[in-house]
Design a protein around this motif. Structure first.
Motif, short mmCIF file in Angstrom:
data_model
loop_
_atom_site.label_atom_id
_atom_site.label_comp_id
_atom_site.label_asym_id
_atom_site.label_seq_id
_atom_site.Cartn_x
_atom_site.Cartn_y
_atom_site.Cartn_z
N LYS A 293 -2.87 4.81 1.36
CA LYS A 293 -3.53 5.19 0.12
C LYS A 293 -2.72 4.59 -1.03
CE LYS A 293 -4.94 9.26 -2.56
NZ LYS A 293 -4.88 10.74 -2.64
N ASP A 294 -3.35 3.72 -1.82
CA ASP A 294 -2.59 3.02 -2.87
C ASP A 294 -2.44 3.90 -4.10
OD1 ASP A 294 -4.89 2.79 -4.45
OD2 ASP A 294 -5.31 0.74 -3.83
N LYS A 295 -1.76 3.37 -5.11
CA LYS A 295 -1.43 4.16 -6.30
C LYS A 295 -2.66 4.57 -7.10
CE LYS A 295 -0.63 0.03 -9.13
NZ LYS A 295 0.34 -0.73 -9.94
N ASN A 296 -3.78 3.87 -6.92
CA ASN A 296 -5.02 4.22 -7.60
C ASN A 296 -5.98 4.96 -6.68
OD1 ASN A 296 -4.60 3.28 -10.29
ND2 ASN A 296 -4.86 1.18 -9.58
N ASN A 297 -5.42 5.57 -5.62
CA ASN A 297 -6.18 6.44 -4.71
C ASN A 297 -7.26 5.70 -3.93
OD1 ASN A 297 -4.73 8.79 -5.55
ND2 ASN A 297 -5.97 8.82 -7.41
N ASN A 298 -7.09 4.41 -3.72
CA ASN A 298 -7.96 3.67 -2.81
C ASN A 298 -7.37 3.75 -1.40
OD1 ASN A 298 -9.76 2.42 -4.87
ND2 ASN A 298 -7.88 1.41 -5.49
N TYR A 299 -8.21 4.00 -0.43
CA TYR A 299 -7.77 3.99 0.97
C TYR A 299 -8.01 2.60 1.55
CZ TYR A 299 -7.11 9.05 1.24
OH TYR A 299 -6.64 10.34 1.05
N TRP A 300 -6.96 2.06 2.20
CA TRP A 300 -7.03 0.76 2.84
C TRP A 300 -6.96 0.97 4.36
CZ3 TRP A 300 -6.77 -4.15 0.22
CH2 TRP A 300 -6.69 -4.04 -1.17
N PHE A 301 -7.87 0.31 5.06
CA PHE A 301 -7.91 0.38 6.52
C PHE A 301 -7.84 -1.04 7.08
CE2 PHE A 301 -10.57 3.65 4.63
CZ PHE A 301 -10.10 4.83 5.20
N THR A 302 -6.87 -1.27 7.94
CA THR A 302 -6.83 -2.55 8.65
C THR A 302 -7.41 -2.35 10.04
OG1 THR A 302 -4.55 -2.10 9.35
CG2 THR A 302 -4.86 -3.46 7.38
N PHE A 660 -2.52 -14.08 -16.74
CA PHE A 660 -1.91 -12.79 -16.47
C PHE A 660 -2.75 -12.05 -15.44
CE2 PHE A 660 -3.58 -13.45 -20.75
CZ PHE A 660 -4.82 -12.84 -20.65
N ASN A 661 -2.21 -10.95 -14.93
CA ASN A 661 -2.91 -10.21 -13.89
C ASN A 661 -2.41 -8.78 -13.85
OD1 ASN A 661 -4.73 -10.04 -11.63
ND2 ASN A 661 -2.94 -9.94 -10.29
N THR A 662 -3.23 -7.92 -13.28
CA THR A 662 -2.85 -6.54 -13.00
C THR A 662 -3.16 -6.28 -11.54
OG1 THR A 662 -3.38 -5.86 -15.25
CG2 THR A 662 -3.24 -4.13 -13.60
N ASN A 663 -2.17 -5.88 -10.78
CA ASN A 663 -2.37 -5.66 -9.35
C ASN A 663 -3.27 -4.46 -9.11
OD1 ASN A 663 -0.72 -7.81 -8.70
ND2 ASN A 663 1.12 -6.56 -8.55
N GLY A 664 -3.95 -4.50 -8.00
CA GLY A 664 -4.82 -3.39 -7.62
C GLY A 664 -6.11 -3.91 -7.03
N PHE A 665 -6.80 -3.03 -6.32
CA PHE A 665 -8.03 -3.43 -5.64
C PHE A 665 -9.07 -3.91 -6.63
CE2 PHE A 665 -12.21 -1.95 -3.92
CZ PHE A 665 -12.35 -2.96 -2.99
#
Length: 990
Positions: A293-302, A660-665
């Motif tokens: 679960k990333d910092k923005n509350n997205n769940y990642w599944f591999t 520039f960029n902002t990390n995140g899904f």
């Protein structure tokens, strides 16, 4: 038409369970995903997502996947992602290599291929030590010195050290049939599984915040254990039947749920104490290898076969209709227990909230269900299709086909339970079609509403005959509101109308709602949302104050909340604190084509062309962290340069681009950037969503500070980052250049005036010299004239005339006198000129030689030869210049010869055609004999050829580029006897 239904029992229709699934987004090759087989996933402290895959190690920044590799790496696959305290990302390979990434570079830390023999160990990096667990023991390697120790437990003949799990400064791992702790390079036992050996696969630990969860597979089935912080041992708990035969690869606890990675999807369970209960299965056909679960509350599944999945919001779920139409056109809340919906192909569906069951049936035609309205007073549902309409009396389970509100745009319950209908050609108020019927006697009498067919839907009032889009009745104002094609109008119960305008402009209403503060909110086609109280506009919501888009699809009010569906997302506007909360595709909304909004208790339902979405009213809006923006590149003159805090540029190197960029899904879709260039502007400028660079093609000279910040979907802005730029002024704008220019102007002016003065002085000098030269030339000409008119020549000429007179040769005397006078006249005329045409010079020379021939008594033979290509009229020679040389030839060369006197004068052009060559040749006694004769005379005539004529040549050459030359040649035979003299005069043609 009248039919019987059992809507709440729904026995006549196929009943199915209403399945709900959080929206999951699969990353594919279209998103740049480089592989489909993934083993691990990790989010680092900077927000980068790292993926361990069959094809290598990749880093995702929200837009692109960057591959990391090393030239000594054996094979492509990597495993076991781990971030240490210093922010280094570690991974390993099946061939025993351990790598870490630091400052964007992959470094080989150590290679244990000989020690591990092809076994893939699990590892952690703690307290500057890499600790790897394998069948060969626990390898402890100092990260700084790379010193290596191997620690073993000899209590088992075939041990397996595996599944390290760090919990509260202790490192747990499995060993044979035990759970042990590795601490201070020592191993101690914590728990034994009844002498049942743990398998080397299918084991997982999980942090419960106040304890540890452990799952393992032995004795042919799954076992769950929980250790509380207050307990020293693991306690076994029951396993939900859905997980008994599953291969559990990993497990995490998040949002008060246990998430199990299995070979058949993600199993989600609730946990309360030591009670674990099955809740749902997501991605049931996938082999899931890891969840984060990333910092923005997205769940990642591999997954092992189908790449990577992202679940943006577990509180936004999509209703699974199991193959039945997803084209939902309208929604209706019935008694807060049922959700009724209509589809574009003429179907009506019900969701039974209490039993979580749903059913669906078709109406008489497959035309679109345009509107559904529930009247709670009479427990009836009004259904409008594009070609038919119905009234469904739920108390009597009867449905009546009527034709009064076909193809409605909007239906509302008005005063006295009348029906307010907005349709394609009018707005109409229809009478209440129900009456109350008493049933029973005495105390058992009940009143039941009944649809009256004779009275049914009688037109009470056509309030306007033109297309209407929206209708709404406000009990607070006891008024009907109708949005027509060209205006918004308010009608009282007596049908008195009032047009409501905004800044004297018409309001084109698409939907109308009312919040608890008495504000009538009107959704417009393209002007945002307008709030109205007492027929006056009191608020305007637009993109300038938080609205995602001014194009509104649907509104729904609930107390002080206004739910808004736009073409760029769904929002909830709080009318008290005037704040927005947003939901977009990054939250799991697959479509912005929202056809309707309905609210049941704490659940928001959205209908769309993709189906129905449900949103947890309290938890549906994620708490996003403040974004963090960083520079990815800076290019100058279209060439990338090193990232730094300060840049100093030359005036002609002033084209600069900041990326520039902002990390995140999918940050490129959810983040919007603002920037400013202090020195050019002071206000923040906003980039279009999806743009992540700013280019300046030609910065003027000066000092600047470029700043950029990121703003997420909830309006939270990052701290700005900045870099300073100095653009040097061109040299012509610098002080030293101005000083140099001024000094140069002064110097040039001084030099100019100095040169001018010198030139004036020189011109004066030249003028004086020229005057002097002219004076000398005049004197020379006079000298020539005197030589040509010397007393001896004149005396001889006059003697010849006298002799002709005495001998009575009058005609000869007369002819001689005429020639003499003509010659004197020519001499006098030429004496006034510095140059004369060659033609005139030849005439004078001809006359002179004719007179001299008479004087020599026909003993003189002369000839004058002129080249044919000579231009006699335009070719000029110095006046009175050639005759003296001819005279010298006669006087010094031929006079002393008694007979056979021959004189030849020729005129020709030089080879370059720039010089006139005059050759005077005589066959006289020569210069040597002439000098001797002249020297014996006491009163010898002084030769002009050696004095005045030479002086004149010098004077002429001072004013000519091409010089006049005079050469004298003594003609001799082979015995050196004199044969005469030849004078060659070369003169420039003018």
């Amino acid at each position: 038409m009248k039919s019987k239904f059992l809507p709440f029992i729904l026995l006549l229709f196929a009943v199915q369970f209403w399945a709900q699934q959080p929206v999951t987004i699969q990353l594919t090759e279209k998103d740049g995903l480089p592989d489909i087989e993934f083993y691990d996933v990790l989010e680092d402290k900077n927000g980068f997502v790292w993926l361990a895959a069959d094809k290598g190690l990749f880093r995702y920044d929200g837009k692109t996947f960057l591959n990391f590799s090393h030239p000594q790496k054996r094979g492509l696959s990597v495993f076991g992602l781990f971030e240490d305290a210093e922010g280094r990302i570690w991974c390993n390979t099946i061939s025993g290599q351990f790598f870490y990434i630091k400052n964007g570079k992959m470094t080989l830390f150590t290679d244990l291929k000989d020690e591990l023999k092809g076994q893939l160990p699990e590892f952690e990096v703690i307290q500057n030590q890499l600790i790897a667990f394998s069948e060969k023991g626990v390898f402890v390697i100092d990260v700084a010195t790379k010193k290596q120790n191997v620690i073993k437990d000899t209590s088992s003949a075939s041990p397996y050290y595996g599944y390290p799990f760090h919990y509260k400064n202790q490192l747990y791992f499995t060993f044979d049939n035990q759970i042990k702790i590795f601490e201070n390079k020592k191993i101690k036992s914590v728990f034994t599984f009844s002498n049942k050996r743990i398998q080397t696969t299918n084991n997982a630990f999980c942090n419960l915040n106040n304890g540890i969860f452990f799952s393992s597979n032995f004795e042919g089935k799954q076992h769950f254990f929980i250790k509380n912080d207050t307990s020293n041992s693991f306690k076994e708990c029951s396993v939900p039947k859905e997980l008994v035969n599953k291969v559990i690869v990993n497990v995490i606890k998040s949002d008060d749920l246990l998430w199990f990675c299995t070979n058949q999807g993600v199993m989600v369970c609730t946990i309360s104490g030591d009670k674990i209960a099955y809740k749902a299965t997501y991605l049931k056909d996938e082999y899931i290898t890891k969840i984060i679960k990333d910092k923005n509350n997205n769940y990642w599944f591999t997954s092992l076969r189908n790449g990577v999945f992202v679940m943006p919001n577990i509180y936004i779920q999509k209703e699974d209709f199991n193959g039945i139409s997803n084209q939902i056109a309208t929604l209706c809340n019935v008694e807060s227990n049922y959700l009724v919906y209509g589809t574009t192909d003429g179907k009506i569906g019900f969701w039974d909230k209490k039993n979580n069951k749903w059913t669906q049936f078709s109406l008489d035609s497959n035309a679109k269900v345009a509107q559904i309205l529930y009247n709670p007073t009479f427990k009836s549902i009004f259904i409008s299709q594009d070609n038919q309409s119905y009234i469904w009396n739920l108390n009597r389970n009867e449905i009546h086909k009527v034709s009064f509100f076909v193809s409605s745009k909007s239906i509302s319950i008005s005063a006295n339970n009348d029906l307010l209908n907005a349709s394609y050609d009018r707005a109409t108020v229809m009478k209440n079609p129900f009456e109350t019927v008493k049933i029973g006697t005495g105390k058992l009498v009940i009143q039941i509403p009944r649809f009256v067919e004779k009275k049914g839907l009688e037109i009470k009032n056509d309030i306007r005959f033109k297309r209407a889009y929206a209708s709404f009745y406000s009990s607070k104002y006891n008024a009907n509101y109708v949005g027509f094609v060209d205006e918004l109008m308010q009608f009282d119960t007596q049908n008195n109308s009032f047009t409501i305008r905004n800044n004297n402009k018409p309001i084109l209403a698409l939907d109308i709602q009312e919040t608890s503060d008495g504000t009538i909110w009107v959704a417009t086609f393209n002007d945002g949302i307008i709030g109205i109280q007492n027929q006056k506009v009191v608020a305007v919501l637009g993109t300038n104050n938080g609205l995602l888009s001014n194009q509104i699809n649907k509104l729904k009010s609930s107390h002080n909340e206004l739910w808004i569906a736009t073409d760029k997302g769904v929002q909830c506007y709080n009318t008290k604190d005037k704040t927005f909360k947003n939901l977009t595709r990054n939250d799991g909304l697959e479509s912005y084509t929202i056809s309707d909004i309905e609210i049941i208790d704490n659940t928001i339902f959205l209908s769309s062309n993709k189906g129905i979405y449900s949103i947890d009213r309290a938890k549906g809006f994620k708490k996003l962290l403040q974004p963090s923006v960083y520079f990815t590149s800076v290019s100058i003159q279209e060439k990338d340069t090193i990232l730094q805090l300060n840049y100093e540029l030359d005036y002609d190197q002033n084209a600069i681009k900041f990326s520039f960029n902002t990390n995140g899904f999918q940050s490129n879709e959810s983040i919007q950037y603002q920037y400013k260039m202090q020195g050019l502007n002071t206000n923040w400028l906003t980039l279009e969503k999806g743009n992540d660079f700013v280019r300046y093609s030609s910065l003027p000279a000066g000092n600047y500070t470029f700043s950029v910040k990121a703003i997420n979907a909830n309006g939270i802005a990052s701290s700005p980052i900045s870099t300073s730029i100095i653009v040097q002024a061109p040299f012509w704008q610098k002080w030293w250049f101005y000083f140099s220019v001024i000094a140069g102007v002064i110097t040039l002016s001084w030099m100019y005036f100095k040169v001018r003065l010198q030139r004036i002085e020189k011109e004066k000098k030249i003028a004086l010299e020229k005057a002097e030269m002219d004076k000398e030339l005049v004197f020379s000409q006079l000298e020539n004239l005197r030589s040509q008119m010397n007393p001896h020549f004149i005396f001889n000429a006059l003697n010849s005339i006298q002799e002709y007179i005495v001998t009575n040769e009058k005609e000869t005397a007369s002819a001689f006198l005429v020639k003499f006078s003509r010659l004197i006249r020519i001499y006098l005329e030429h004496s006034r000129l510095s140059e004369v045409p060659l033609e005139e010079e030849l005439k004078a020379l001809q006359l002179y030689l004719e007179l001299e021939k008479d004087r020599f008594e026909d003993t003189l033979q002369y000839s004058i030869h002129v080249a044919k290509d000579l231009d006699l009229k335009n070719s000029k020679v110095p006046s009175l210049f050639i005759q003296p040389y001819v005279e010298n030839a006669l006087k010094h060369g031929l006079l002393h010869k008694k007979e056979n006197r021959i004189l030849t004068v020729s005129f020709d052009l030089s080879a370059t055609k720039e010089m006139l060559i005059c050759a005077i040749e005589d066959n006289g006694i020569g210069r040597t004999a002439s000098v001797q004769l002249n020297s014996s005379r006491s009163h010898s005539h002084k030769s002009f050829a050696t004095t005045a004529n030479q002086r004149r040549v010098e004077l002429i050459n001072k004013t000519k580029k091409n010089k006049t030359t005079v050469t004298i040649e003594d003609l001799q035979d082979v015995n050196m006897n004199a044969l005469g003299t030849k004078v060659v005069i070369a003169m420039p043609l003018t």
